[in-house]
Every structure is written in structure tokens, then in C-alpha cells.
Scaffold this motif. Structure first.
Motif, PDB file in Angstrom:
ATOM      1  N   MET A  36       0.787  -1.180   0.023  1.00  0.00           N
ATOM      2  CA  MET A  36       0.018  -0.094   0.051  1.00  0.00           C
ATOM      3  C   MET A  36       0.753   1.395   0.137  1.00  0.00           C
ATOM      4  O   MET A  36       1.930   1.321   0.690  1.00  0.00           O
ATOM      5  N   ILE A  37       0.457   2.089  -0.620  1.00  0.00           N
ATOM      6  CA  ILE A  37       1.251   3.310  -0.902  1.00  0.00           C
ATOM      7  C   ILE A  37       0.514   4.666  -0.517  1.00  0.00           C
ATOM      8  O   ILE A  37      -0.826   4.704  -0.792  1.00  0.00           O
ATOM      9  N   THR A  38       0.842   5.686   0.324  1.00  0.00           N
ATOM     10  CA  THR A  38      -0.096   6.613   0.708  1.00  0.00           C
ATOM     11  C   THR A  38       0.682   7.895   0.524  1.00  0.00           C
ATOM     12  O   THR A  38       2.022   7.922   0.515  1.00  0.00           O
ATOM     13  N   GLN A  39       0.262   9.008   0.153  1.00  0.00           N
ATOM     14  CA  GLN A  39       0.745  10.211  -0.334  1.00  0.00           C
ATOM     15  C   GLN A  39       0.623  10.899   1.113  1.00  0.00           C
ATOM     16  O   GLN A  39      -0.416  11.206   1.634  1.00  0.00           O
ATOM     17  N   LEU A  40       2.148  11.569   1.597  1.00  0.00           N
ATOM     18  CA  LEU A  40       2.078  12.050   2.860  1.00  0.00           C
ATOM     19  C   LEU A  40       1.849  13.485   2.459  1.00  0.00           C
ATOM     20  O   LEU A  40       2.898  14.380   2.513  1.00  0.00           O
ATOM     21  N   LYS A  41       0.577  13.893   2.485  1.00  0.00           N
ATOM     22  CA  LYS A  41       0.417  15.300   2.005  1.00  0.00           C
ATOM     23  C   LYS A  41       0.568  16.404   3.302  1.00  0.00           C
ATOM     24  O   LYS A  41       0.815  17.431   2.970  1.00  0.00           O
ATOM     25  N   ASN A  42       0.713  16.091   4.418  1.00  0.00           N
ATOM     26  CA  ASN A  42       0.813  16.966   5.473  1.00  0.00           C
ATOM     27  C   ASN A  42       2.277  17.256   5.967  1.00  0.00           C
ATOM     28  O   ASN A  42       2.855  17.530   6.987  1.00  0.00           O
TER      29      ASN A  42
ATOM     30  N   THR B  29       7.107  14.785  -4.151  1.00  0.00           N
ATOM     31  CA  THR B  29       5.738  14.206  -3.558  1.00  0.00           C
ATOM     32  C   THR B  29       6.612  13.280  -2.729  1.00  0.00           C
ATOM     33  O   THR B  29       7.318  12.514  -2.870  1.00  0.00           O
ATOM     34  N   GLN B  30       6.045  13.236  -1.271  1.00  0.00           N
ATOM     35  CA  GLN B  30       6.418  12.178  -0.515  1.00  0.00           C
ATOM     36  C   GLN B  30       5.571  11.150  -0.134  1.00  0.00           C
ATOM     37  O   GLN B  30       4.470  11.566  -0.202  1.00  0.00           O
ATOM     38  N   LEU B  31       5.893   9.724  -0.207  1.00  0.00           N
ATOM     39  CA  LEU B  31       5.019   8.767  -0.317  1.00  0.00           C
ATOM     40  C   LEU B  31       5.441   7.765   0.996  1.00  0.00           C
ATOM     41  O   LEU B  31       6.770   7.675   1.000  1.00  0.00           O
TER      42      LEU B  31
ATOM     43  N   SER C 105       1.866   9.850 -11.218  1.00  0.00           N
ATOM     44  CA  SER C 105       0.990   9.453 -12.134  1.00  0.00           C
ATOM     45  C   SER C 105       1.002   7.942 -12.200  1.00  0.00           C
ATOM     46  O   SER C 105       1.971   7.284 -12.419  1.00  0.00           O
ATOM     47  N   GLY C 106      -0.124   7.186 -12.315  1.00  0.00           N
ATOM     48  CA  GLY C 106      -0.095   5.788 -12.408  1.00  0.00           C
ATOM     49  C   GLY C 106       0.230   5.166 -10.961  1.00  0.00           C
ATOM     50  O   GLY C 106      -0.052   3.692 -10.919  1.00  0.00           O
ATOM     51  N   ILE C 107       0.338   5.704 -10.115  1.00  0.00           N
ATOM     52  CA  ILE C 107       0.360   5.384  -8.554  1.00  0.00           C
ATOM     53  C   ILE C 107      -0.872   5.066  -8.148  1.00  0.00           C
ATOM     54  O   ILE C 107      -1.739   5.946  -7.730  1.00  0.00           O
ATOM     55  N   ASN C 108      -1.214   3.962  -7.449  1.00  0.00           N
ATOM     56  CA  ASN C 108      -2.426   3.472  -6.801  1.00  0.00           C
ATOM     57  C   ASN C 108      -2.515   3.806  -5.393  1.00  0.00           C
ATOM     58  O   ASN C 108      -1.474   3.376  -4.601  1.00  0.00           O
ATOM     59  N   PHE C 109      -3.038   5.012  -4.788  1.00  0.00           N
ATOM     60  CA  PHE C 109      -2.862   5.359  -3.378  1.00  0.00           C
ATOM     61  C   PHE C 109      -3.754   4.801  -2.411  1.00  0.00           C
ATOM     62  O   PHE C 109      -5.202   4.621  -2.869  1.00  0.00           O
ATOM     63  N   SER C 110      -3.570   4.492  -1.337  1.00  0.00           N
ATOM     64  CA  SER C 110      -4.423   3.997  -0.213  1.00  0.00           C
ATOM     65  C   SER C 110      -4.636   5.097   0.746  1.00  0.00           C
ATOM     66  O   SER C 110      -3.905   6.089   0.563  1.00  0.00           O
ATOM     67  N   ASN C 111      -5.576   5.122   1.449  1.00  0.00           N
ATOM     68  CA  ASN C 111      -5.706   6.161   2.353  1.00  0.00           C
ATOM     69  C   ASN C 111      -5.005   6.661   3.478  1.00  0.00           C
ATOM     70  O   ASN C 111      -4.352   5.552   3.833  1.00  0.00           O
TER      71      ASN C 111
END
Length: 265
Positions: free
Chosen positions: A1-7, A98-100, A128-134
Motif C-alpha cells: 500500500m502506498i500513501t501520499q504524505l500530504k501534511n 512528493t513524499q510517499l 501518475s499511475g500510482i495507486n494510493f491507499s488512504n
């Protein structure tokens, strides 16, 4: 699972003096940092209280520092103040990179920096093309792996020992030399066991970072502990919190709701 670390904010530090500069600012041994690894560091004030926890990553001659965005201005200004005439360039690259957060083996072709056995960080310019989890999945993993955090609301509330950073020197080196607050942190270490430690808990109500833990039998004039990080799931909340070691398995309440300790140790 991959999450975008937005904060989280990402700061790049470069220049011929960058390594000795960071060695003199952060709690861990920057000189021992290898590429492909995330090194946890405390950025302390002179009394040993943690201003921010930062994740440091090395790539070629540059260092990348990741931290919660609400502390980015505080940390950037402090680093800029101390660099003085050093050849160090400090750049916020959050808009470029972008940090993942990656869990276990799901890398999708990325080249991550290892945070622990289950978690890694990837720095990418194209998502692009990356599937993100919550984000809850990542937070749950941070709590399961006892990864502490410091936010603006808890800045200067903890010494490294409270967040278990001294255990196996995961976030503090006691041989590296001086950094802000080093004398206080070292004195606490050599005096003996810390009276407060970070533990994992769960409850059936929503909690927030900075909430106070209360133990009825405690004689402390302060609250018995404080929430370090937390996540709300469907049926319960999970959190990491500091707590008086002498009462860690007693009846503990938070916002008048009973906490149950999760035994990971």
C-alpha cells in the motif's frame, strides 16, 4: 500500500558544509547515515525539549529533511539562523517532490528509503499511475511500529526519552558529540530510567494529539501523559501517548474515556 504524505514538508539541504552543519544540529549521528535509509532525529532546544522530529534522508551530497508542515517555518528559520556563514543552502522542495509512505513490499517500481521493517519513504517528482491507499492505513502502521511524531501543538513538550528515541539509539546518538540540548539529554540518559515513556493505546472514542492522560493514583502535579499521534478507525481510535511508567498498566482515562494499552513490547 502506498500513501501520499500530504501534511509533510520536504526541505533539501546542500552545500559543502551541510553534513557537519546537520551533525551539530540534530540528535542522531548524521555522519553514519547511509543512502536508502530514513534516520529519525530530534531537533531540540537548549533544555533538551524537542522542537520537531525530522526524518533525514541522504541522496548523493544532498540531505532531505521531512517533517510535519505545521512546524516547517519554525525549523527552517532555526536552521537558517544557525547556519550563519556556512556553505549550506536550505530549499523547500515540497512543490517539486512528493513524499510517499510505502508499506511492506508494495514499491510499484519506486526506490524507497527504509524507515523500519514495514515502512519506507519514497521521494518522487511524478505520481501518475500510482495507486494510493488512504492516510489512515499509514497512520495505523506508524502506531503499530511506534513511530513518534511532534506537531506544533506538542512542540517543546517532550524530551527524547519520553518518545523512546534513546532505546537502541533509534533517534539519539550518545557518542556523536554536541547538538542543542545534548547535555540535558545525555544527563537524563546516564542518570537512569526515564519516568515517562511512549506506549500504544486504544479506545472507543475520538482522541486528538495533545490530549492529556489521567491516572487516578498518580501523585504527579501534571497530567500523567499526552497523546503523541492518533488515528480514528471505524470502531475505535488508536494512539501513541506518553505515560508515567509506574502507572502504564493502571486504569488510564482520556477525556473521561478509558484507554486500553496495546502491548507491543
Amino acid at each position: 500500500m502506498i500513501t501520499q504524505l500530504k501534511n509533510r514538508t520536504l526541505i533539501r539541504l546542500s552545500g559543502k558544509d551541510v553534513q557537519p552543519f546537520l551533525q551539530g544540529q540534530f540528535s542522531n549521528d548524521i555522519n553514519a547515515l547511509e543512502e536508502g535509509v530514513v534516520q529519525i532525529n530530534a531537533y531540540c532546544q537548549h533544555q533538551g525539549k524537542i522542537i520537531a522530529l525530522v526524518w533525514v534522508m541522504k541522496k548523493s551530497d544532498d540531505f532531505y529533511v521531512s517533517l510535519p508542515s505545521d512546524l516547517a517555518d519554525v525549523v527552517t528559520k532555526r536552521l537558517s539562523m544557525f547556519k550563519m556563514m556556512s556553505d549550506v543552502v536550505i530549499t523547500d522542495v515540497s512543490d517539486e517532490i512528493t513524499q510517499l509512505g510505502l508499506l511492506e513490499g508494495d514499491r510499484q517500481g519506486l526506490s524507497p528509503f527504509k524507515l523500519n521493517a514495514q515502512q519506507s519513504i519514497a521521494l518522487v517528482s511524478d505520481v501518475s499511475g500510482i495507486n494510493f491507499s488512504n492516510g489512515e492505513v499509514w497512520e495505523q502502521a506508524c502506531i503499530a511500529n511506534e513511530v513518534p511524531e511532534v506537531f506544533l501543538v506538542t512542540s517543546e513538550k517532550f524530551v527524547p526519552q519520553m518518545l523512546n528515541l534513546d532505546i537502541d539509539e533509534v533517534g539519539v546518538s550518545f557518542t556523536k558529540g554536541c547538538y542543542p540540548g545534548q547535555e540535558v539529554v545525555a544527563r537524563l540518559h546516564y542518570l537512569g530510567k526515564s519516568k515517562r515513556r511512549m506506549r500504544a493505546f486504544e479506545c472507543n472514542e475520538k482522541v486528538a494529539v495533545g490530549d492529556a492522560l489521567i491516572v487516578t493514583g498518580s501523585t504527579s502535579t501534571k497530567a500523567s501523559g499526552m497523546v503523541v499521534r492518533c488515528v480514528k478507525l471505524d470502531s475505535k481510535s488508536l494512539c501513541l501517548a506518553t505515560v508515567e511508567v509506574a502507572y502504564e498498566d493502571d486504569e488510564i482515562t482520556l477525556n473521561n474515556v478509558q484507554l486500553t494499552r496495546i502491548h507491543n513490547d
